[in-house]
Design a protein around this motif. Structure first.
Motif, PDB file in Angstrom:
ATOM      1  N   CYS A 153       0.850  -1.185   0.000  1.00  0.00           N
ATOM      2  CA  CYS A 153       0.000   0.000   0.000  1.00  0.00           C
ATOM      3  C   CYS A 153       0.889   1.238   0.000  1.00  0.00           C
ATOM      4  O   CYS A 153       2.106   1.153   0.161  1.00  0.00           O
ATOM      5  CB  CYS A 153      -0.911   0.017   1.225  1.00  0.00           C
ATOM      6  SG  CYS A 153       0.007   0.258   2.767  1.00  0.00           S
ATOM      7  N   VAL A 154       0.271   2.391  -0.162  1.00  0.00           N
ATOM      8  CA  VAL A 154       0.969   3.665  -0.019  1.00  0.00           C
ATOM      9  C   VAL A 154       0.754   4.229   1.375  1.00  0.00           C
ATOM     10  O   VAL A 154       1.688   4.699   2.026  1.00  0.00           O
ATOM     11  CB  VAL A 154       0.505   4.678  -1.086  1.00  0.00           C
ATOM     12  CG1 VAL A 154       1.114   6.062  -0.827  1.00  0.00           C
ATOM     13  CG2 VAL A 154       0.897   4.192  -2.475  1.00  0.00           C
ATOM     14  N   ARG A 155      -0.481   4.127   1.871  1.00  0.00           N
ATOM     15  CA  ARG A 155      -0.799   4.741   3.158  1.00  0.00           C
ATOM     16  C   ARG A 155      -1.945   4.002   3.806  1.00  0.00           C
ATOM     17  O   ARG A 155      -2.814   3.440   3.116  1.00  0.00           O
ATOM     18  CB  ARG A 155      -1.196   6.219   2.953  1.00  0.00           C
ATOM     19  CG  ARG A 155      -1.010   7.081   4.178  1.00  0.00           C
ATOM     20  CD  ARG A 155       0.451   7.234   4.488  1.00  0.00           C
ATOM     21  NE  ARG A 155       0.651   7.939   5.765  1.00  0.00           N
ATOM     22  CZ  ARG A 155       1.812   7.984   6.381  1.00  0.00           C
ATOM     23  NH1 ARG A 155       2.857   7.378   5.862  1.00  0.00           N
ATOM     24  NH2 ARG A 155       1.942   8.636   7.512  1.00  0.00           N
ATOM     25  N   THR A 156      -1.941   3.952   5.133  1.00  0.00           N
ATOM     26  CA  THR A 156      -3.039   3.362   5.890  1.00  0.00           C
ATOM     27  C   THR A 156      -3.301   4.203   7.130  1.00  0.00           C
ATOM     28  O   THR A 156      -2.485   5.046   7.533  1.00  0.00           O
ATOM     29  CB  THR A 156      -2.712   1.926   6.355  1.00  0.00           C
ATOM     30  OG1 THR A 156      -1.611   1.979   7.279  1.00  0.00           O
ATOM     31  CG2 THR A 156      -2.371   1.017   5.195  1.00  0.00           C
ATOM     32  N   ASN A 157      -4.417   3.929   7.753  1.00  0.00           N
ATOM     33  CA  ASN A 157      -4.755   4.538   9.031  1.00  0.00           C
ATOM     34  C   ASN A 157      -3.672   4.253  10.075  1.00  0.00           C
ATOM     35  O   ASN A 157      -3.280   5.128  10.852  1.00  0.00           O
ATOM     36  CB  ASN A 157      -6.108   3.978   9.485  1.00  0.00           C
ATOM     37  CG  ASN A 157      -6.604   4.564  10.784  1.00  0.00           C
ATOM     38  OD1 ASN A 157      -6.590   5.781  10.969  1.00  0.00           O
ATOM     39  ND2 ASN A 157      -7.049   3.720  11.682  1.00  0.00           N
ATOM     40  N   ILE A 200       1.326  -3.012   3.929  1.00  0.00           N
ATOM     41  CA  ILE A 200       2.491  -2.240   4.340  1.00  0.00           C
ATOM     42  C   ILE A 200       3.087  -1.597   3.083  1.00  0.00           C
ATOM     43  O   ILE A 200       2.945  -2.154   1.983  1.00  0.00           O
ATOM     44  CB  ILE A 200       3.524  -3.162   5.059  1.00  0.00           C
ATOM     45  CG1 ILE A 200       4.473  -2.362   5.946  1.00  0.00           C
ATOM     46  CG2 ILE A 200       4.253  -4.045   4.074  1.00  0.00           C
ATOM     47  CD1 ILE A 200       3.837  -1.787   7.204  1.00  0.00           C
ATOM     48  N   PRO A 201       3.740  -0.444   3.203  1.00  0.00           N
ATOM     49  CA  PRO A 201       4.300   0.205   2.012  1.00  0.00           C
ATOM     50  C   PRO A 201       5.301  -0.679   1.269  1.00  0.00           C
ATOM     51  O   PRO A 201       5.917  -1.596   1.833  1.00  0.00           O
ATOM     52  CB  PRO A 201       4.979   1.453   2.582  1.00  0.00           C
ATOM     53  CG  PRO A 201       4.191   1.775   3.797  1.00  0.00           C
ATOM     54  CD  PRO A 201       3.824   0.436   4.384  1.00  0.00           C
ATOM     55  N   LYS A 247      -3.263 -15.845  -0.902  1.00  0.00           N
ATOM     56  CA  LYS A 247      -3.630 -14.741  -0.006  1.00  0.00           C
ATOM     57  C   LYS A 247      -3.050 -14.955   1.387  1.00  0.00           C
ATOM     58  O   LYS A 247      -2.658 -13.995   2.073  1.00  0.00           O
ATOM     59  CB  LYS A 247      -5.150 -14.592   0.069  1.00  0.00           C
ATOM     60  CG  LYS A 247      -5.822 -14.244  -1.237  1.00  0.00           C
ATOM     61  CD  LYS A 247      -5.158 -13.084  -1.968  1.00  0.00           C
ATOM     62  CE  LYS A 247      -5.201 -11.776  -1.213  1.00  0.00           C
ATOM     63  NZ  LYS A 247      -4.625 -10.642  -1.985  1.00  0.00           N
ATOM     64  N   ILE A 248      -2.983 -16.213   1.818  1.00  0.00           N
ATOM     65  CA  ILE A 248      -2.343 -16.507   3.115  1.00  0.00           C
ATOM     66  C   ILE A 248      -0.880 -16.090   3.062  1.00  0.00           C
ATOM     67  O   ILE A 248      -0.362 -15.439   3.983  1.00  0.00           O
ATOM     68  CB  ILE A 248      -2.474 -18.010   3.442  1.00  0.00           C
ATOM     69  CG1 ILE A 248      -3.946 -18.393   3.628  1.00  0.00           C
ATOM     70  CG2 ILE A 248      -1.651 -18.358   4.675  1.00  0.00           C
ATOM     71  CD1 ILE A 248      -4.175 -19.881   3.804  1.00  0.00           C
ATOM     72  N   ARG A 249      -0.207 -16.436   1.970  1.00  0.00           N
ATOM     73  CA  ARG A 249       1.210 -16.090   1.841  1.00  0.00           C
ATOM     74  C   ARG A 249       1.398 -14.572   1.792  1.00  0.00           C
ATOM     75  O   ARG A 249       2.316 -14.016   2.408  1.00  0.00           O
ATOM     76  CB  ARG A 249       1.784 -16.740   0.585  1.00  0.00           C
ATOM     77  CG  ARG A 249       3.315 -16.768   0.566  1.00  0.00           C
ATOM     78  CD  ARG A 249       3.822 -17.369  -0.731  1.00  0.00           C
ATOM     79  NE  ARG A 249       3.361 -18.720  -0.961  1.00  0.00           N
ATOM     80  CZ  ARG A 249       3.959 -19.801  -0.491  1.00  0.00           C
ATOM     81  NH1 ARG A 249       5.036 -19.682   0.263  1.00  0.00           N
ATOM     82  NH2 ARG A 249       3.484 -20.998  -0.753  1.00  0.00           N
ATOM     83  N   GLU A 250       0.524 -13.875   1.089  1.00  0.00           N
ATOM     84  CA  GLU A 250       0.633 -12.420   0.988  1.00  0.00           C
ATOM     85  C   GLU A 250       0.359 -11.748   2.331  1.00  0.00           C
ATOM     86  O   GLU A 250       1.014 -10.760   2.690  1.00  0.00           O
ATOM     87  CB  GLU A 250      -0.315 -11.894  -0.088  1.00  0.00           C
ATOM     88  CG  GLU A 250       0.125 -12.253  -1.497  1.00  0.00           C
ATOM     89  CD  GLU A 250      -0.870 -11.813  -2.552  1.00  0.00           C
ATOM     90  OE1 GLU A 250      -1.967 -11.316  -2.180  1.00  0.00           O
ATOM     91  OE2 GLU A 250      -0.575 -11.983  -3.758  1.00  0.00           O
ATOM     92  N   ALA A 251      -0.594 -12.268   3.081  1.00  0.00           N
ATOM     93  CA  ALA A 251      -0.882 -11.695   4.398  1.00  0.00           C
ATOM     94  C   ALA A 251       0.327 -11.863   5.322  1.00  0.00           C
ATOM     95  O   ALA A 251       0.699 -10.932   6.053  1.00  0.00           O
ATOM     96  CB  ALA A 251      -2.114 -12.363   5.008  1.00  0.00           C
ATOM     97  N   GLY A 257       6.677  -7.676   6.805  1.00  0.00           N
ATOM     98  CA  GLY A 257       7.071  -6.304   6.504  1.00  0.00           C
ATOM     99  C   GLY A 257       6.696  -5.345   7.608  1.00  0.00           C
ATOM    100  O   GLY A 257       7.454  -4.405   7.924  1.00  0.00           O
ATOM    101  N   ALA A 258       5.539  -5.565   8.227  1.00  0.00           N
ATOM    102  CA  ALA A 258       5.112  -4.701   9.326  1.00  0.00           C
ATOM    103  C   ALA A 258       6.018  -4.874  10.536  1.00  0.00           C
ATOM    104  O   ALA A 258       6.266  -3.916  11.286  1.00  0.00           O
ATOM    105  CB  ALA A 258       3.657  -4.999   9.692  1.00  0.00           C
TER     106      ALA A 258
END
Length: 501
Positions: A153-157, A200-201, A247-251, A257-258
């Motif tokens: 992503c670029v930005r999140t809350n 995450i960015p 999707k599990i792998r991407e999460a 990354g977070a």
């Protein structure tokens, strides 16, 4: 002698078993790894309730959830419950909180002299659990959008929040060394990452471009799960809805990354300590509120007593005071209040209730207690779900569900429930007897239900008429910032510079 400064850093939903200073892991956290190598690392640390608010109320107060009404994420945290911030203020500390603590109710300070940010979560009673309608899934519960929408992503809350948290925390340290250097501080910096949503960015997503992201090791069919896990699958809207493997792998990649993002924020805080010449006088403590199942056993988020959800990172970095070593005994975040008071050179009030025990003997390498108690009365429960962790064993106790008993020394994946083993019935009976002596389940259940009903009523009533928010509103006096005509310019510039010329 000046009392030591304390920098207490928290991460939200960081699963200890995945971190590289606990086990081989692709997660890149060099700053935390350095702190671990130089500090005291607790290899078996737990939260006392696997959910944000109950865990945090217990952490700051040193009392178990049932003692302070910390039933769920909308529980009122009473203003008269002493916290480590109250204790340290009485010892002459400046106490500040930057970030999340999920206090619910009108008191949003609980002993902190100041909060540098608002909270990311609401302070009202809107997220109260409802045992009167256990089959109804409220709209505010977790669902699987975090996994299905995982990616860069670029930005999140959450990025908006954490970057303010760290900026304000660093500014606090700069202000401290310029204006209050003779007074000790206890600064709590509480980040909301790596809590879902799993995004995450690109900077952090790309750090794992060439990394083999491991998939969950253990999966169970819905019907094979224990009753509480089955309820959780319905709570998070996953029952009968298998997730795509990609999707599990991407999460999980976004979560990794977070974790790296959290590590970078910690690096920025540590650099500020060094730049301000504070590193020698500051004890750094790092921990969290609970973990994340991340698809293990087919479960996500927290809300259970399995290792991925209940184990938290815990380390204390003070090389000038404690030699680097590992602690194998089981401890928990309820132990932090007496530990912080000990580190500050204070004493506990004997006539005040306390469930935690100081970790100072462990820090000194002198041994210490081995045992954790846990209580959970929130999402997915229909009655209290308790836990005892001692020696190699973990015992999960409910009067409505079958008990679970695991030997973590020989079964770290928690695959064999020894509660059904004929060879372990004597051990099961010992744990069961202890649990029934320790916890009056009907009384706790009645108190939980009564609190839920009161809070639902009050929450509904407060939606009528004029809204009076309990959310913390940080105050900034702009008249005293930067350059103003009532402040001598040369004096202002001199005092704002560090080191002073």
């Amino acid at each position: 002698m000046k009392r030591p400064n304390i920098l207490f850093i928290m991460a939200d939903q960081m699963a200890a078993p995945l971190l590289p200073f606990y086990a081989p892991s692709p997660i890149k956290v060099p700053n935390l790894s350095r702190l671990a190598a130089e500090g005291v690392v607790f290899d078996s640390a737990y939260c006392n309730s696997p959910l944000c608010a109950p865990s945090r109320f217990t952490l700051v107060s040193g009392q178990l959830p049932s003692k302070i009404g910390a039933y769920d994420n909308a529980a009122d945290f009473p203003a008269d419950v002493p916290t480590y911030a109250h204790y340290l203020r009485r010892l002459g500390y400046r106490t500040a909180l930057s970030g999340k603590m999920h206090f619910c109710g009108p008191d949003q300070l609980h002993g902190y002299e100041e909060r540098l940010t608002s909270d990311i979560y609401p302070a009202d009673y809107g997220w109260a659990v409802n045992w009167d309608e256990t089959d109804v899934r409220p709209s505010w519960y977790h669902n699987m959008s975090s996994v299905l929408q995982a990616g860069p992503c670029v930005r999140t809350n959450q990025l908006d929040f954490d970057e303010e948290v760290v900026f304000k925390a660093r500014q606090y340290l700069y202000d401290h060394v310029r204006d209050n250097a003779d007074q000790p501080f206890c600064l709590t910096v509480s980040l909301t990452h790596p809590h879902d949503p799993y995004t995450i960015p690109a900077e952090y997503w790309d750090r794992y471009e060439d990394v083999d992201i491991p998939l969950p090791r253990q999966r169970f069919a819905d019907a094979e799960q224990d009753p509480h896990s089955q309820r959780l699958l319905k709570v998070i809207d996953l029952w009968g809805k298998p997730l795509p493997e990609e999707k599990i792998r991407e999460a999980r990649r976004a979560y990794f990354g977070a974790c790296s993002y959290v590590d970078d924020q910690i690096g920025a805080l540590l650099k500020t300590l060094t730049d301000c010449h504070l590193e020698q006088d500051t004890i750094v403590v790092f921990s969290g509120d609970h973990g994340d199942m991340l698809g293990e056993r087919g479960l996500w988020y927290k809300m259970h007593w399995f290792e991925m959800a209940a184990r938290v990172p815990l380390l204390v970095h003070a090389p000038g005071r404690f030699q680097a070593h590992r602690v194998s005994q089981s401890v928990s975040t309820v132990d932090l209040l007496p530990t912080l008071v000990d580190l500050a050179g204070g004493t506990l009030e004997r006539n005040l209730p306390l469930d935690g025990r100081s970790l100072l003997p462990h820090l000194r390498g002198e041994g210490g207690h081995d045992g954790v108690l846990g209580e959970y009365m929130a999402e997915g429960t229909t009655s209290p779900l308790m836990m005892i962790r001692r020696g190699p064993y973990k015992f999960i106790y409910s009067e409505e569900d079958p008990c679970l008993l695991f030997d973590l020394a020989n079964d770290p994946q928690e695959l064999e429930n020894l509660a059904t083993s004929p060879d372990h019935q004597a051990l099961l009976a010992v744990f069961l007897d202890e649990a029934r002596v320790r916890w009056d389940i009907p009384t706790i259940a009645e108190a939980t239900l009564a609190s839920q009903r009161r809070r639902r009523f009050v929450a509904d009533a407060l939606t009528h008429g004029r809204l009076k928010s309990w959310d913390h509103q940080p105050f900034v006096d702009a008249s005293q910032q930067y350059m103003r005509n009532h402040i001598d310019l040369d004096d202002l510039e001199r005092r704002a510079r560090f080191p002073q010329p």
